[in-house]
Write a protein that holds these residues in place. Structure first.
Motif, mmCIF file in Angstrom:
data_model
loop_
_atom_site.group_PDB
_atom_site.id
_atom_site.type_symbol
_atom_site.label_atom_id
_atom_site.label_comp_id
_atom_site.label_asym_id
_atom_site.label_seq_id
_atom_site.Cartn_x
_atom_site.Cartn_y
_atom_site.Cartn_z
ATOM 1 N N LEU A 26 0.828 -1.205 0.000
ATOM 2 C CA LEU A 26 0.000 0.000 0.000
ATOM 3 C C LEU A 26 0.862 1.254 0.000
ATOM 4 O O LEU A 26 0.548 2.239 -0.689
ATOM 5 N N TRP A 27 1.961 1.229 0.772
ATOM 6 C CA TRP A 27 2.859 2.386 0.810
ATOM 7 C C TRP A 27 3.493 2.610 -0.564
ATOM 8 O O TRP A 27 3.570 3.749 -1.041
ATOM 9 N N ALA A 28 3.943 1.547 -1.215
ATOM 10 C CA ALA A 28 4.565 1.690 -2.530
ATOM 11 C C ALA A 28 3.583 2.324 -3.515
ATOM 12 O O ALA A 28 3.957 3.211 -4.293
ATOM 13 N N ALA A 29 2.334 1.894 -3.478
ATOM 14 C CA ALA A 29 1.318 2.455 -4.376
ATOM 15 C C ALA A 29 1.043 3.926 -4.058
ATOM 16 O O ALA A 29 0.975 4.762 -4.962
ATOM 17 N N LEU A 30 0.906 4.233 -2.767
ATOM 18 C CA LEU A 30 0.654 5.625 -2.375
ATOM 19 C C LEU A 30 1.857 6.509 -2.682
ATOM 20 O O LEU A 30 1.710 7.602 -3.244
ATOM 21 N N ALA A 31 3.036 6.040 -2.338
ATOM 22 C CA ALA A 31 4.251 6.841 -2.542
ATOM 23 C C ALA A 31 4.488 7.152 -4.011
ATOM 24 O O ALA A 31 4.996 8.233 -4.347
ATOM 25 N N ALA A 32 4.110 6.233 -4.883
ATOM 26 C CA ALA A 32 4.295 6.459 -6.322
ATOM 27 C C ALA A 32 3.484 7.650 -6.817
ATOM 28 O O ALA A 32 3.852 8.293 -7.802
ATOM 29 N N SER A 33 2.406 7.975 -6.100
ATOM 30 C CA SER A 33 1.569 9.103 -6.515
ATOM 31 C C SER A 33 1.964 10.420 -5.849
ATOM 32 O O SER A 33 1.354 11.447 -6.123
ATOM 33 N N LEU A 34 2.964 10.366 -4.981
ATOM 34 C CA LEU A 34 3.380 11.561 -4.235
ATOM 35 C C LEU A 34 4.670 12.137 -4.799
ATOM 36 O O LEU A 34 5.538 11.380 -5.250
ATOM 37 N N PRO A 35 4.833 13.451 -4.712
ATOM 38 C CA PRO A 35 6.144 14.019 -5.041
ATOM 39 C C PRO A 35 7.179 13.485 -4.045
ATOM 40 O O PRO A 35 6.860 13.234 -2.876
ATOM 41 N N THR A 36 8.380 13.309 -4.483
ATOM 42 C CA THR A 36 9.435 12.728 -3.640
ATOM 43 C C THR A 36 9.559 13.446 -2.304
ATOM 44 O O THR A 36 9.666 12.803 -1.257
#
Length: 150
Positions: A26-36
């Motif tokens: 879930l974190w990988a999916a969410l993080a992919a949509s966030l700016p670094t």
């Protein structure tokens, strides 16, 4: 629902591992949509929310089940795993190493993690995993600094 991560804690075998895997995914999916630059504050906020929601949820489930640390309670793994992920690169190797390190520290419980389990109710259920997450994050940081993780 909170304590079991919407039922993930009922999966067998090893519900804590299932919860950690779900958290990383879930974190990988969410993080992919966030700016670094937003990733580490969001990860820290998710970890904080899991702790704040997890302590009372774990307390309630322990009280209802009559067990000190019911196996189905996995919100503690969510909190600890998220701490292990804070500020790590979102790359397969970092995610996998974070998962492995957290599970090792959560299972082995090096000092003083075992003592944290003795805290009352949900606090004891959650805080040993929070500390395991800190240990895993520190170990991952060492691996980052020596160039093994990217």
């Amino acid at each position: 629902m909170v304590a079991t991560l919407v039922g993930v804690g009922r999966l067998r075998p090893a519900p804590g591992t299932w919860a950690s895997v779900a958290t990383v995914g879930l974190w990988a999916a969410l993080a992919a949509s966030l700016p670094t630059e937003a990733r580490w504050p969001v990860a820290a906020a998710v970890a904080g929310a899991a702790i704040l929601a997890g302590v009372p949820a774990a307390s309630a489930m322990a009280r209802e089940s009559g067990k000190e640390d019911p196996q189905a309670v996995v919100i503690d793994e969510v909190a600890g795993q998220m701490i292990a992920l804070v500020a790590l690169p979102v790359a397969w190797k970092s995610l996998l190493v974070s998962l492995i390190l957290f599970r090792i520290f959560d299972i082995v419980k090096p000092p003083p993690l075992r003592r944290l389990e003795k805290l009352p109710g949900g606090l004891g259920i959650v805080m040993d995993d929070v500390a395991a997450g800190v240990y895993a994050r520190l170990a991952a940081e060492v691996l980052l600094r020596v160039g093994w993780l990217a």
